[in-house]
Design a protein around this motif. Structure first.
Motif, PDB file in Angstrom:
ATOM      1  N   GLU A 115       0.814  -1.220   0.000  1.00 52.84           N
ATOM      2  CA  GLU A 115       0.000   0.000   0.000  1.00 52.84           C
ATOM      3  C   GLU A 115       0.842   1.262   0.000  1.00 52.84           C
ATOM      4  OE1 GLU A 115      -2.695  -1.467   3.402  1.00 52.84           O
ATOM      5  OE2 GLU A 115      -3.871   0.011   2.289  1.00 52.84           O
ATOM      6  N   GLN A 116       0.326   2.257  -0.690  1.00 52.61           N
ATOM      7  CA  GLN A 116       0.868   3.616  -0.665  1.00 52.61           C
ATOM      8  C   GLN A 116      -0.318   4.550  -0.502  1.00 52.61           C
ATOM      9  OE1 GLN A 116       2.839   3.915  -4.538  1.00 52.61           O
ATOM     10  NE2 GLN A 116       4.715   4.346  -3.425  1.00 52.61           N
ATOM     11  N   HIS A 117      -0.134   5.595   0.293  1.00 53.37           N
ATOM     12  CA  HIS A 117      -1.210   6.554   0.525  1.00 53.37           C
ATOM     13  C   HIS A 117      -0.649   7.967   0.487  1.00 53.37           C
ATOM     14  CE1 HIS A 117      -3.478   3.122   2.000  1.00 53.37           C
ATOM     15  NE2 HIS A 117      -2.462   2.851   2.787  1.00 53.37           N
ATOM     16  N   GLU A 118      -1.465   8.860  -0.019  1.00 57.50           N
ATOM     17  CA  GLU A 118      -1.119  10.282   0.021  1.00 57.50           C
ATOM     18  C   GLU A 118      -2.382  11.057   0.359  1.00 57.50           C
ATOM     19  OE1 GLU A 118       0.429  13.875  -2.806  1.00 57.50           O
ATOM     20  OE2 GLU A 118       1.138  11.860  -3.249  1.00 57.50           O
ATOM     21  N   GLN A 119      -2.287  11.950   1.332  1.00 53.23           N
ATOM     22  CA  GLN A 119      -3.443  12.727   1.759  1.00 53.23           C
ATOM     23  C   GLN A 119      -3.251  14.192   1.435  1.00 53.23           C
ATOM     24  OE1 GLN A 119      -4.614  12.269   5.886  1.00 53.23           O
ATOM     25  NE2 GLN A 119      -6.530  13.351   5.540  1.00 53.23           N
ATOM     26  N   VAL A 156      -7.820  11.350   0.053  1.00 52.20           N
ATOM     27  CA  VAL A 156      -6.713  10.398   0.170  1.00 52.20           C
ATOM     28  C   VAL A 156      -6.688   9.544  -1.081  1.00 52.20           C
ATOM     29  CG1 VAL A 156      -5.798   8.415   1.438  1.00 52.20           C
ATOM     30  CG2 VAL A 156      -6.777  10.343   2.682  1.00 52.20           C
ATOM     31  N   VAL A 157      -5.520   9.452  -1.695  1.00 59.84           N
ATOM     32  CA  VAL A 157      -5.309   8.559  -2.831  1.00 59.84           C
ATOM     33  C   VAL A 157      -4.512   7.378  -2.311  1.00 59.84           C
ATOM     34  CG1 VAL A 157      -4.276   8.296  -5.112  1.00 59.84           C
ATOM     35  CG2 VAL A 157      -5.325  10.474  -4.462  1.00 59.84           C
ATOM     36  N   THR A 158      -4.997   6.187  -2.584  1.00 59.49           N
ATOM     37  CA  THR A 158      -4.323   4.976  -2.135  1.00 59.49           C
ATOM     38  C   THR A 158      -4.133   4.025  -3.307  1.00 59.49           C
ATOM     39  OG1 THR A 158      -4.387   3.171  -0.517  1.00 59.49           O
ATOM     40  CG2 THR A 158      -6.482   3.876  -1.401  1.00 59.49           C
ATOM     41  N   ARG A 159      -2.988   3.348  -3.299  1.00 58.69           N
ATOM     42  CA  ARG A 159      -2.697   2.342  -4.323  1.00 58.69           C
ATOM     43  C   ARG A 159      -2.254   1.095  -3.589  1.00 58.69           C
ATOM     44  NH1 ARG A 159       0.644   4.497  -8.650  1.00 58.69           N
ATOM     45  NH2 ARG A 159       1.881   5.178  -6.912  1.00 58.69           N
ATOM     46  N   SER A 184      -3.724  -6.481  -4.744  1.00 59.85           N
ATOM     47  CA  SER A 184      -4.590  -7.470  -4.110  1.00 59.85           C
ATOM     48  C   SER A 184      -5.177  -8.388  -5.167  1.00 59.85           C
ATOM     49  CB  SER A 184      -5.720  -6.770  -3.344  1.00 59.85           C
ATOM     50  OG  SER A 184      -6.572  -7.713  -2.743  1.00 59.85           O
ATOM     51  N   GLY A 185      -5.061  -9.680  -4.940  1.00 57.40           N
ATOM     52  CA  GLY A 185      -5.702 -10.649  -5.827  1.00 57.40           C
ATOM     53  C   GLY A 185      -5.276 -10.554  -7.276  1.00 57.40           C
ATOM     54  N   GLY A 186      -4.009 -10.243  -7.531  1.00 60.43           N
ATOM     55  CA  GLY A 186      -3.515 -10.138  -8.903  1.00 60.43           C
ATOM     56  C   GLY A 186      -3.805  -8.810  -9.580  1.00 60.43           C
ATOM     57  N   LEU A 187      -4.329  -7.851  -8.820  1.00 58.79           N
ATOM     58  CA  LEU A 187      -4.667  -6.542  -9.380  1.00 58.79           C
ATOM     59  C   LEU A 187      -3.928  -5.427  -8.659  1.00 58.79           C
ATOM     60  CD1 LEU A 187      -8.559  -6.879  -9.493  1.00 58.79           C
ATOM     61  CD2 LEU A 187      -6.984  -7.194 -11.411  1.00 58.79           C
ATOM     62  N   TRP A 188      -3.562  -4.406  -9.406  1.00 60.58           N
ATOM     63  CA  TRP A 188      -3.161  -3.125  -8.828  1.00 60.58           C
ATOM     64  C   TRP A 188      -4.416  -2.290  -8.784  1.00 60.58           C
ATOM     65  CZ3 TRP A 188       1.043  -2.217  -6.280  1.00 60.58           C
ATOM     66  CH2 TRP A 188       2.203  -2.932  -6.573  1.00 60.58           C
ATOM     67  N   VAL A 189      -4.705  -1.716  -7.634  1.00 61.00           N
ATOM     68  CA  VAL A 189      -5.924  -0.928  -7.459  1.00 61.00           C
ATOM     69  C   VAL A 189      -5.552   0.465  -6.974  1.00 61.00           C
ATOM     70  CG1 VAL A 189      -8.147  -0.772  -6.268  1.00 61.00           C
ATOM     71  CG2 VAL A 189      -7.212  -3.021  -6.879  1.00 61.00           C
ATOM     72  N   MET A 190      -6.173   1.460  -7.559  1.00 66.53           N
ATOM     73  CA  MET A 190      -6.035   2.836  -7.083  1.00 66.53           C
ATOM     74  C   MET A 190      -7.421   3.295  -6.651  1.00 66.53           C
ATOM     75  SD  MET A 190      -4.535   6.286  -8.836  1.00 66.53           S
ATOM     76  CE  MET A 190      -2.907   5.576  -8.975  1.00 66.53           C
ATOM     77  N   GLU A 191      -7.492   3.846  -5.441  1.00 63.94           N
ATOM     78  CA  GLU A 191      -8.744   4.368  -4.907  1.00 63.94           C
ATOM     79  C   GLU A 191      -8.556   5.817  -4.500  1.00 63.94           C
ATOM     80  OE1 GLU A 191     -10.552   0.484  -2.599  1.00 63.94           O
ATOM     81  OE2 GLU A 191      -9.296   1.872  -1.457  1.00 63.94           O
ATOM     82  N   VAL A 192      -9.606   6.589  -4.657  1.00 71.62           N
ATOM     83  CA  VAL A 192      -9.637   7.949  -4.141  1.00 71.62           C
ATOM     84  C   VAL A 192     -10.740   7.983  -3.088  1.00 71.62           C
ATOM     85  CG1 VAL A 192      -9.966  10.391  -4.662  1.00 71.62           C
ATOM     86  CG2 VAL A 192      -8.832   8.899  -6.334  1.00 71.62           C
ATOM     87  N   THR A 216     -12.331   4.546  -8.358  1.00 74.46           N
ATOM     88  CA  THR A 216     -11.329   3.486  -8.304  1.00 74.46           C
ATOM     89  C   THR A 216     -10.936   3.109  -9.731  1.00 74.46           C
ATOM     90  OG1 THR A 216     -12.886   1.629  -8.358  1.00 74.46           O
ATOM     91  CG2 THR A 216     -12.315   2.505  -6.184  1.00 74.46           C
ATOM     92  N   GLN A 217      -9.788   2.479  -9.827  1.00 74.00           N
ATOM     93  CA  GLN A 217      -9.366   1.884 -11.092  1.00 74.00           C
ATOM     94  C   GLN A 217      -8.536   0.662 -10.771  1.00 74.00           C
ATOM     95  OE1 GLN A 217      -8.125   4.501 -14.151  1.00 74.00           O
ATOM     96  NE2 GLN A 217      -7.356   2.866 -15.454  1.00 74.00           N
ATOM     97  N   ALA A 218      -8.811  -0.449 -11.448  1.00 74.78           N
ATOM     98  CA  ALA A 218      -8.087  -1.699 -11.237  1.00 74.78           C
ATOM     99  C   ALA A 218      -7.385  -2.096 -12.523  1.00 74.78           C
ATOM    100  CB  ALA A 218      -9.052  -2.799 -10.810  1.00 74.78           C
TER     101      ALA A 218
END
Length: 122
Positions: free
Chosen positions: A71-75, A80-83, A86-94, A107-109
């Motif tokens: 995990e990486q997070h930036e606030q 907060v943007v997090t990357r 998990s489960g074979g995917l890179w996920v980015m969430e806002v 989100t984007q996977a």
């Protein structure tokens, strides 16, 4: 968990609850942590609104919880943007604090390649 900063405890709890709801196929609980104007791009390139994603989630089968890795997070204020992996995917969430509670707004996977290199610092 590797972070660029320490996540607020209420955000950590919201992330975990949303992830657990996803694997349990609990769309009501998942929706509790998902903004009304939420959008996502799935690993196959399909763009979905919140309603479309909830409908899609309801067609899935329950499966064992898979924890986040690398995990990486930036606030920036209430955003907060997090990357994570998990489960074979890179996920980015806002995530955004809305009316005092955390919710995902987008989100984007992306499917990881078998040759995905490790990310420096993760």
């Amino acid at each position: 968990m590797t972070c660029t900063y320490t996540l607020p405890p209420d955000l950590q709890a919201a992330m975990r609850a949303r992830d657990e709801a996803f694997y349990a196929v609990d769309s009501a609980q998942w929706g509790k942590y998902t903004a009304s104007d939420f959008t996502t791009v799935q690993q196959n390139g399909q763009f979905m609104s919140r309603a479309e994603r909830i409908g899609n989630l309801q067609t899935q089968k329950q499966r064992p919880y898979v924890p986040r890795e690398r995990e990486q997070h930036e606030q920036q204020g209430d955003l907060v943007v997090t990357r994570f992996f998990s489960g074979g995917l890179w996920v980015m969430e806002v995530w955004k604090r809305i009316d005092g509670a955390w919710a995902t707004v987008m989100t984007q996977a992306t499917t990881a390649t078998s040759a995905t290199p490790s990310v420096p610092g993760l």
